[in-house]
Write a protein that holds these residues in place. Sequence first.
Motif, PDB file in Angstrom:
ATOM      1  N   PRO A  15       0.816  -1.232   0.000  1.00  0.00           N
ATOM      2  CA  PRO A  15       0.000   0.000   0.000  1.00  0.00           C
ATOM      3  C   PRO A  15       0.839   1.267   0.000  1.00  0.00           C
ATOM      4  N   LEU A  16       1.976   1.214   0.709  1.00  0.00           N
ATOM      5  CA  LEU A  16       2.862   2.379   0.779  1.00  0.00           C
ATOM      6  C   LEU A  16       3.401   2.722  -0.610  1.00  0.00           C
ATOM      7  N   MET A  17       3.891   1.695  -1.305  1.00  0.00           N
ATOM      8  CA  MET A  17       4.463   1.930  -2.633  1.00  0.00           C
ATOM      9  C   MET A  17       3.390   2.352  -3.617  1.00  0.00           C
ATOM     10  N   GLN A  18       2.203   1.760  -3.483  1.00  0.00           N
ATOM     11  CA  GLN A  18       1.129   2.141  -4.398  1.00  0.00           C
ATOM     12  C   GLN A  18       0.747   3.597  -4.189  1.00  0.00           C
ATOM     13  N   ALA A  19       0.706   4.022  -2.913  1.00  0.00           N
ATOM     14  CA  ALA A  19       0.330   5.409  -2.627  1.00  0.00           C
ATOM     15  C   ALA A  19       1.367   6.379  -3.179  1.00  0.00           C
ATOM     16  N   GLN A  20       2.642   5.944  -3.203  1.00  0.00           N
ATOM     17  CA  GLN A  20       3.683   6.858  -3.680  1.00  0.00           C
ATOM     18  C   GLN A  20       3.724   6.965  -5.200  1.00  0.00           C
ATOM     19  N   GLY A  21       3.082   6.025  -5.887  1.00  0.00           N
ATOM     20  CA  GLY A  21       3.012   6.117  -7.346  1.00  0.00           C
ATOM     21  C   GLY A  21       4.334   5.796  -8.016  1.00  0.00           C
ATOM     22  N   ARG A  22       4.374   6.027  -9.318  1.00  0.00           N
ATOM     23  CA  ARG A  22       5.555   5.637 -10.084  1.00  0.00           C
ATOM     24  C   ARG A  22       6.345   6.835 -10.574  1.00  0.00           C
ATOM     25  N   ASP A  23       5.880   8.035 -10.277  1.00  0.00           N
ATOM     26  CA  ASP A  23       6.523   9.231 -10.828  1.00  0.00           C
ATOM     27  C   ASP A  23       8.008   9.321 -10.492  1.00  0.00           C
ATOM     28  N   GLU A  24       8.342   9.096  -9.222  1.00  0.00           N
ATOM     29  CA  GLU A  24       9.741   9.259  -8.832  1.00  0.00           C
ATOM     30  C   GLU A  24      10.623   8.240  -9.525  1.00  0.00           C
ATOM     31  N   GLU A  25      10.119   7.007  -9.664  1.00  0.00           N
ATOM     32  CA  GLU A  25      10.884   5.970 -10.359  1.00  0.00           C
ATOM     33  C   GLU A  25      11.081   6.366 -11.824  1.00  0.00           C
ATOM     34  N   GLU A  26      10.001   6.851 -12.439  1.00  0.00           N
ATOM     35  CA  GLU A  26      10.105   7.250 -13.844  1.00  0.00           C
ATOM     36  C   GLU A  26      11.099   8.394 -13.996  1.00  0.00           C
ATOM     37  N   ALA A  27      11.039   9.337 -13.066  1.00  0.00           N
ATOM     38  CA  ALA A  27      11.973  10.467 -13.117  1.00  0.00           C
ATOM     39  C   ALA A  27      13.402   9.958 -13.022  1.00  0.00           C
ATOM     40  N   ALA A  28      13.642   9.005 -12.116  1.00  0.00           N
ATOM     41  CA  ALA A  28      14.997   8.487 -11.926  1.00  0.00           C
ATOM     42  C   ALA A  28      15.495   7.793 -13.195  1.00  0.00           C
ATOM     43  N   VAL A  29      14.624   7.005 -13.824  1.00  0.00           N
ATOM     44  CA  VAL A  29      15.019   6.294 -15.046  1.00  0.00           C
ATOM     45  C   VAL A  29      15.337   7.303 -16.148  1.00  0.00           C
ATOM     46  N   LEU A  81      16.466   1.060  -7.224  1.00  0.00           N
ATOM     47  CA  LEU A  81      16.049   0.373  -5.998  1.00  0.00           C
ATOM     48  C   LEU A  81      16.712   0.988  -4.771  1.00  0.00           C
ATOM     49  N   TRP A  82      18.046   1.179  -4.837  1.00  0.00           N
ATOM     50  CA  TRP A  82      18.793   1.610  -3.658  1.00  0.00           C
ATOM     51  C   TRP A  82      18.661   3.097  -3.377  1.00  0.00           C
ATOM     52  N   ARG A  83      18.536   3.899  -4.431  1.00  0.00           N
ATOM     53  CA  ARG A  83      18.572   5.349  -4.228  1.00  0.00           C
ATOM     54  C   ARG A  83      17.196   5.987  -4.161  1.00  0.00           C
ATOM     55  N   VAL A  84      16.196   5.345  -4.768  1.00  0.00           N
ATOM     56  CA  VAL A  84      14.875   5.976  -4.808  1.00  0.00           C
ATOM     57  C   VAL A  84      13.811   5.144  -4.083  1.00  0.00           C
ATOM     58  N   THR A  85      13.640   3.880  -4.511  1.00  0.00           N
ATOM     59  CA  THR A  85      12.516   3.105  -3.982  1.00  0.00           C
ATOM     60  C   THR A  85      12.683   2.780  -2.492  1.00  0.00           C
ATOM     61  N   LEU A  86      13.828   2.183  -2.121  1.00  0.00           N
ATOM     62  CA  LEU A  86      13.990   1.765  -0.730  1.00  0.00           C
ATOM     63  C   LEU A  86      14.046   2.933   0.267  1.00  0.00           C
ATOM     64  N   PRO A  87      14.795   3.992  -0.023  1.00  0.00           N
ATOM     65  CA  PRO A  87      14.790   5.105   0.936  1.00  0.00           C
ATOM     66  C   PRO A  87      13.389   5.660   1.207  1.00  0.00           C
ATOM     67  N   PHE A 132      12.501  13.741  -5.632  1.00  0.00           N
ATOM     68  CA  PHE A 132      12.806  12.664  -4.692  1.00  0.00           C
ATOM     69  C   PHE A 132      12.631  13.214  -3.284  1.00  0.00           C
ATOM     70  N   ARG A 133      11.612  12.706  -2.583  1.00  0.00           N
ATOM     71  CA  ARG A 133      11.214  13.373  -1.344  1.00  0.00           C
ATOM     72  C   ARG A 133      12.222  13.212  -0.218  1.00  0.00           C
ATOM     73  N   HIS A 134      13.071  12.182  -0.286  1.00  0.00           N
ATOM     74  CA  HIS A 134      14.011  11.960   0.812  1.00  0.00           C
ATOM     75  C   HIS A 134      15.368  12.610   0.542  1.00  0.00           C
ATOM     76  N   MET A 135      15.477  13.344  -0.574  1.00  0.00           N
ATOM     77  CA  MET A 135      16.755  13.996  -0.883  1.00  0.00           C
ATOM     78  C   MET A 135      16.605  15.510  -0.781  1.00  0.00           C
ATOM     79  N   THR A 136      17.716  16.173  -0.473  1.00  0.00           N
ATOM     80  CA  THR A 136      17.693  17.635  -0.473  1.00  0.00           C
ATOM     81  C   THR A 136      17.540  18.115  -1.917  1.00  0.00           C
ATOM     82  N   ILE A 137      17.249  19.396  -2.056  1.00  0.00           N
ATOM     83  CA  ILE A 137      17.131  19.996  -3.389  1.00  0.00           C
ATOM     84  C   ILE A 137      18.428  19.802  -4.170  1.00  0.00           C
ATOM     85  N   PHE A 138      19.555  20.017  -3.467  1.00  0.00           N
ATOM     86  CA  PHE A 138      20.850  19.842  -4.120  1.00  0.00           C
ATOM     87  C   PHE A 138      20.977  18.426  -4.677  1.00  0.00           C
TER      88      PHE A 138
END
Lengths: 279, 361
Positions: free
Chosen positions: A170-184, A194-200, B86-92
């Motif tokens: 539920p947590l991951m579903q609520a957060q959506g896929r935008d951040e993952e797409e942005a990272a890709v 996985l290590w820098r965006v999803t897990l944190p 990315f909500r857990h990172m600073t703007i930088f």
Amino acid sequence: MAAVLDTRLEARPNARRIAWVPLALTAVALAWLTLFLFVPLFAVFFEALRKGWGTYVAAIAEPDAWAAIRLTLLAAAIAVPVNLVFGIAAAWAIAKFDFRGKSVLVTLIDLPFSVSPVVSGLIFVLVFGAQGWFGAWLTDHDARVIFAVPGIVLASVFVTFPFVARELIPLMQAQGRDEEEAAVLLGANAWQLLWRVTLPNVKWGLLYGVILSNARAMGEFGAVSVVSGHIRGVTNTLPLHIEILYNEYQFAAAFACASLLALLALVTLALKTWVESRS
Amino acid sequence: MSIEVREVSKRFGTFAALDRVSLDIEAGELVALLGPSGSGKTTLLRVIAGLEAPDSGRILFHGEDSTDKRVQERAVGFVFQHYALFRHMTIFENVAFGLRVRPRSQRPSNAAIKRKVMELLELVQLAWLADRYPHQLSGGQRQRIALARALAIEPKVLLLDEPFGALDAKVRRELRRWLRRLHDEIHLTSVFVTHDQEEALEVADRVVVVNKGRIEQVGAPGEVYDHPATPFVYQFLGNVNLFQGRISRGIANVSGRRLAAPEHDDVDEAPATAYVRPHEIDVGVYQTGESVPATVDHAVALGSVVRLELSRHDTGEVVEVEMPRDRYEGLRIEHGDVVYLAPRRARFFLNSQPDHTATAS
């Protein structure tokens, strides 16, 4: 101004008249908690220490008890990491991708919750037991699963299967896929994703799932009881050991071991509260 | 870098989000994809970015087929409607992300990353927020950071998905002017999606009007607004009133008036619909010819312009009219009065024409 004062004066007696309702409700709740929570908890520690500190320590240091503690820790030490990895993989797949059979997978993950623990244990006996599907093969290769440590680990993994995944989905579903797409789009590969965006983003939910999973792994009775065979000092986990002691009228020792599990539960609760306050 | 979209189709189940769409975007252009929600404009943007794979058709960057290229390798800057910081990172760290995830051999040194990030934060005028977290920023600030983050990887193409959609009206106007100025400075090929026609007309070099998975019209803002190719474009770009009439050899007869319809000079006697903008309607207190009687329901003065809402006696439909304030005052009409309407100018579409004829000019 006068109108405001008026309503205040009117409100006062009303407030006083219903003040006993919250009080009564609180009293009922407290009585209930005392009867079903505080008294039993107190009883465990009271009974455990009734014959003195020496008896308490002796009961825990006794070789069979010590073996049970080690086995319980071992089962949890295997079940929790296994479910951690599985839970992250399952939650990631379910929350971030669309595929056929997704709802079936979600239902399957919940299965260990809905099946009685005794049935969970029996499943493994039917598959790996001497008369089971792989029984003959296992005997030929001189390997034992049922009435041995692997069976206990398997049963522990099975009953704790849903905790991490259930917490994360539920947590991951609520957060959506935008951040993952942005990272890709910024060039991240799957591992960095996985290590820098999803897990944190889900670390507190993850920790919460691990805590619950660990508590269940250490406390499980039913499923483990079926596959264990109750061999003292070999296949007894702490909950099984407590039952044996109790049945042999060794109350002080039984409660001493039980107090360990109760302590574990209290520590888990404290951790859980801390995690919730952080997230 | 130029972008070519060739015959791209995309279905979601039975819903055709894109239906054989072709579009050329020139290097350095700022193009708006304009359409109502569900028209397929966002899907088109996501297909260009590589976030969705088209069912058929190709995407070319700078003449090179990139349809099967991985998202990571496309060098596309993308800005999301809801920022997706990315909500857990600073703007930088948000802005630095694209540089930090590069393979070691291509990764700049820490000092170079720092320099680059601060440069970008200066560009979006938010260097003082470097140590904050996204939730501490306002919507407009977040969107500017999202833009800085997208620019950090030195993209060849910038794609923006409803970039101002989540902002309030004032911030939205400021930000779009700022985006226009930024584009004039850096000249990056940019495509942005919007459902706000004002935004598209104000910011873009060219506007692509999208409806039901097809492109209705492509053109400069003035061209699209003044010469809509289809009834849909006419209705989507601003308010419009419909009058029924007949066309014969380039002359239309509407409400007793004869108006020029040069684009239909090959038509011999056919029913047509006149599309009339609110400021193209004459209001009189006496009936002339077959002008349409209507009752004044509402009149609002907005600065130098008065906007009237009237209901037609023949069809009961609501008509919107705009006129200069002094003319309104000269008419001496008020709420409840009966007046007579006739279009002064109109654009005609034959009634037999389906309303989604795709013509790209």
